[in-house]
Structures are given as C-alpha cells and as structure tokens.
Design a protein around this motif. Structure first.
Motif, PDB file in Angstrom:
ATOM      1  N   ILE A  90       0.906  -1.220   0.096  1.00 36.26           N
ATOM      2  CA  ILE A  90      -0.032  -0.294  -0.120  1.00 36.26           C
ATOM      3  C   ILE A  90       0.714   0.858  -0.160  1.00 36.26           C
ATOM      4  N   PRO A  91       1.372   2.269   1.036  1.00 34.95           N
ATOM      5  CA  PRO A  91       2.370   2.725   0.665  1.00 34.95           C
ATOM      6  C   PRO A  91       3.128   3.334  -0.297  1.00 34.95           C
ATOM      7  N   THR A  92       3.851   2.368  -0.904  1.00 36.59           N
ATOM      8  CA  THR A  92       4.685   2.127  -2.481  1.00 36.59           C
ATOM      9  C   THR A  92       3.505   3.061  -3.246  1.00 36.59           C
ATOM     10  N   ARG A  93       2.277   1.856  -3.538  1.00 34.37           N
ATOM     11  CA  ARG A  93       0.594   2.125  -4.485  1.00 34.37           C
ATOM     12  C   ARG A  93       0.366   3.987  -4.175  1.00 34.37           C
ATOM     13  N   ALA A  94       1.079   3.903  -2.869  1.00 37.60           N
ATOM     14  CA  ALA A  94       0.116   5.359  -2.826  1.00 37.60           C
ATOM     15  C   ALA A  94      -0.067   6.411  -3.179  1.00 37.60           C
ATOM     16  N   ALA A  95       2.437   5.837  -2.967  1.00 41.59           N
ATOM     17  CA  ALA A  95       2.757   7.381  -3.844  1.00 41.59           C
ATOM     18  C   ALA A  95       2.920   6.962  -5.182  1.00 41.59           C
ATOM     19  N   ALA A  96       2.854   6.452  -5.834  1.00 43.20           N
ATOM     20  CA  ALA A  96       2.539   6.021  -7.359  1.00 43.20           C
ATOM     21  C   ALA A  96       1.438   6.875  -7.453  1.00 43.20           C
ATOM     22  N   PHE A  97      -0.475   6.332  -7.186  1.00 45.50           N
ATOM     23  CA  PHE A  97      -1.068   6.279  -7.236  1.00 45.50           C
ATOM     24  C   PHE A  97      -0.974   8.343  -7.173  1.00 45.50           C
ATOM     25  N   LEU A  98      -0.991   8.643  -6.307  1.00 42.69           N
ATOM     26  CA  LEU A  98      -0.688  10.342  -5.917  1.00 42.69           C
ATOM     27  C   LEU A  98      -0.223  10.729  -7.100  1.00 42.69           C
ATOM     28  N   ILE A  99       1.323  10.413  -7.028  1.00 45.32           N
ATOM     29  CA  ILE A  99       1.826  11.305  -8.470  1.00 45.32           C
ATOM     30  C   ILE A  99       0.949  11.171  -9.763  1.00 45.32           C
ATOM     31  N   ASP A 100       0.346   9.593  -9.339  1.00 49.01           N
ATOM     32  CA  ASP A 100      -0.769   9.669 -10.771  1.00 49.01           C
ATOM     33  C   ASP A 100      -1.359  11.243 -11.253  1.00 49.01           C
ATOM     34  N   VAL A 101      -2.336  11.171  -9.838  1.00 47.91           N
ATOM     35  CA  VAL A 101      -3.247  11.916  -9.454  1.00 47.91           C
ATOM     36  C   VAL A 101      -2.604  13.695  -9.833  1.00 47.91           C
ATOM     37  N   VAL A 102      -1.586  13.893  -9.507  1.00 47.34           N
ATOM     38  CA  VAL A 102      -1.284  15.085 -10.005  1.00 47.34           C
ATOM     39  C   VAL A 102      -0.652  14.934 -11.473  1.00 47.34           C
ATOM     40  N   VAL A 103      -0.441  14.332 -11.780  1.00 44.42           N
ATOM     41  CA  VAL A 103      -0.544  14.043 -13.521  1.00 44.42           C
ATOM     42  C   VAL A 103      -1.274  14.251 -13.792  1.00 44.42           C
ATOM     43  N   GLN A 104      -2.526  13.608 -13.290  1.00 40.24           N
ATOM     44  CA  GLN A 104      -4.216  13.754 -13.957  1.00 40.24           C
ATOM     45  C   GLN A 104      -4.669  15.052 -14.284  1.00 40.24           C
ATOM     46  N   VAL A 105      -4.349  15.511 -12.656  1.00 35.52           N
ATOM     47  CA  VAL A 105      -5.143  17.228 -12.543  1.00 35.52           C
ATOM     48  C   VAL A 105      -5.030  18.180 -13.611  1.00 35.52           C
ATOM     49  N   THR A 106      -3.582  17.257 -14.326  1.00 39.08           N
ATOM     50  CA  THR A 106      -2.797  18.466 -14.619  1.00 39.08           C
ATOM     51  C   THR A 106      -2.720  18.490 -16.036  1.00 39.08           C
ATOM     52  N   CYS A 107      -3.011  17.357 -16.501  1.00 38.50           N
ATOM     53  CA  CYS A 107      -4.125  17.270 -17.620  1.00 38.50           C
ATOM     54  C   CYS A 107      -5.403  17.144 -17.831  1.00 38.50           C
ATOM     55  N   ALA A 108      -6.140  16.747 -16.675  1.00 33.05           N
ATOM     56  CA  ALA A 108      -7.950  17.455 -16.848  1.00 33.05           C
ATOM     57  C   ALA A 108      -7.851  19.114 -16.983  1.00 33.05           C
ATOM     58  N   PHE A 109      -6.467  19.353 -16.597  1.00 38.06           N
ATOM     59  CA  PHE A 109      -6.778  21.413 -16.535  1.00 38.06           C
ATOM     60  C   PHE A 109      -6.655  21.692 -18.005  1.00 38.06           C
ATOM     61  N   GLY A 110      -5.688  21.393 -18.585  1.00 37.46           N
ATOM     62  CA  GLY A 110      -5.197  21.044 -19.597  1.00 37.46           C
ATOM     63  C   GLY A 110      -5.771  21.016 -21.006  1.00 37.46           C
TER      64      GLY A 110
END
Length: 258
Positions: free
Chosen positions: A19-39
């Motif tokens: 869970i800790p490693t997967r959660a960190a990867a998920f948070l990175i993906d969320v940042v990317v998704q938010v950036t992509c969504a905004f653009g």
C-alpha cells in the motif's frame, strides 16, 4: 514475495507492491491527471467559447474531460507500456497478469473502470475501498486487480533464477523437432497444472489424467505419441522445450514479462 507460474510453467518469486508504495505512485498519477484535466478542459473550453457554443456543450466537455482523465489515462498508459503509468514507472512498479505475464488492453480497461467506479472515485471513498481490499488480500490486490486477474509488483527488483523443467535425455531430440505453436493456452495450462500438482495426485489419477493429456497434446501437435514412455516424461519434455525456446536469445523471453 509472491510466486508466479508463467506461461511456460517457470516458477518465479516477485516482490509484491504494498500500500505505501502504491499510494505514492497513485498520488503521482493524480497530480498528472489533474494537470492533464486542467489543460484538456481549458483547450476544449476555449474552442467552445470561440465557436459560440452554449452551456450544454461546456457540461459535455466537463464529462468528457473527467472520463478521459480518470479512465483514459490509466488505460492508455498501462496498455502502451504493458502495465505502467507514470507514477508506477517512477517508483519501479508494474502491473502483471496473475501468471506473471504482461497485461493487455482488456486487463487495463477492467482495472481503469474498476478504479474509477469502485476503488477510488465514484463509490471508492477516494481510495478507501482500494486500501481495505488491498489489506484483505495476501497479494495486496484491489477490486480492479481481482476483476482483471492482475497484481502489482516491484518490477525493478532483481529476479531470482527460475526453476526450469528438464527434458529426459531420451526424448530431447523428439521434443526439439516439435512445432509447439499448436498448443493452446488452455491446453498448456492443463499440462502445467498436471505437472505441478503431480505429487498430490493418486497413482490412478496420475495415470489416467496423464494419458489423456499426452494424447491431447500429441493430437494437437499432429505427431504420434512416443511409445514406451510414461505421460509425465512426454509432457515434461514438451514443457522443458517450451521453456528452452522462451529463454533462448531472440525468443519470447522470460524477463520481458516484467
């Protein structure tokens, strides 16, 4: 660590991503998704405003953006990279099939839809469901992993030497001449399961099931069954030859699955 049996019945132990490693990867993906969504939304909105579209089109653009980011991003990444999003790649993780092989579009879209609907967003309580199901699973699998038949591992960890079958010397020439492409996945799975479970079978089951499998495999390969050899030796020779070809230079390769 979890043990996988690959398509060639090669046993591997790979470290499960927790869970800790997967959660960190998920948070990175969320940042990317938010950036992509905004653009993406900004680009669509500019086009709609310039064209004089009404508010209904903006509502449609919002829905399209959400679906594209929440589902399209992980599905596209995991399909194109055979099991990785940007977050997973940054932390050395990869999604594999339950047999240790690479995933395809079917696995990725199942995981993506389950992630958007059940694990994280619509009904997932922003990841609560994913965390709970991962805690209850020995392989840290969330709902999407269970439905897709996948697991997330540390792909950058060094792999131990695989356990390989050995061809009986008296059948090596026969097996080397076979065209093994005729063996279907279902039949190959049946052979793998028979050989790995052989010590747990009764002598009667070993004999009857082995003869049926040997006849089925030889019929599929369109070759006569070697006479005078027990089924376990025939099936073992075929399995060992598949492994040898998979690991040979230029072959499918075992390490390519991770």
């Amino acid at each position: 660590m979890a043990e996988f049996t690959t398509g060639e019945a090669v046993a591997l132990e790979l470290p499960i991503a927790r869970i800790p490693t997967r959660a960190a990867a998920f948070l990175i993906d969320v940042v990317v998704q938010v950036t992509c969504a905004f653009g993406l939304f900004l680009a669509i909105a500019v086009l709609l405003v310039d064209s004089g579209a009404d508010s209904a089109w903006l509502d449609t653009a919002t829905i399209v953006t959400i679906v594209a980011v929440l589902v399209g991003y992980p599905v596209a990444c995991e399909t194109l990279t055979r099991g990785r999003t940007l977050g997973k790649a940054a932390l050395g993780l990869r999604v594999l099939r339950a047999d240790g092989g690479p995933i395809d579009f079917r696995h990725a879209v199942t995981r993506g839809l389950a992630g958007a609907i059940v694990d994280f967003w619509m009904f997932g309580g922003f990841g609560v469901i994913a965390v709970l199901t991962s805690l209850c699973s020995p392989s840290a699998r969330r709902v999407g992993d269970v439905l897709a038949g996948t697991v997330v591992v540390h792909a950058e960890a060094p792999l131990p030497a695989p356990a390989l079958a050995r061809t009986p010397p008296w059948l090596s020439d026969w097996a080397a001449r076979l065209d093994l492409s005729g063996i279907s996945e279902d039949l190959g799975l049946a052979v793998r399961q028979y050989l790995t479970r052989l010590p747990t079978l009764t002598p009667q089951a070993q004999d009857s099931l082995g003869h049926r499998l040997a006849e089925a495999v030889c019929a599929r390969l369109a070759v006569p069954r070697p006479q005078g050899y027990p089924p376990v030796q025939i099936l073992g020779a075929i399995l060992a030859e598949r492994q040898r070809r998979a690991l040979a230079p230029g072959g499918p390769g075992l390490l390519r699955t991770v």
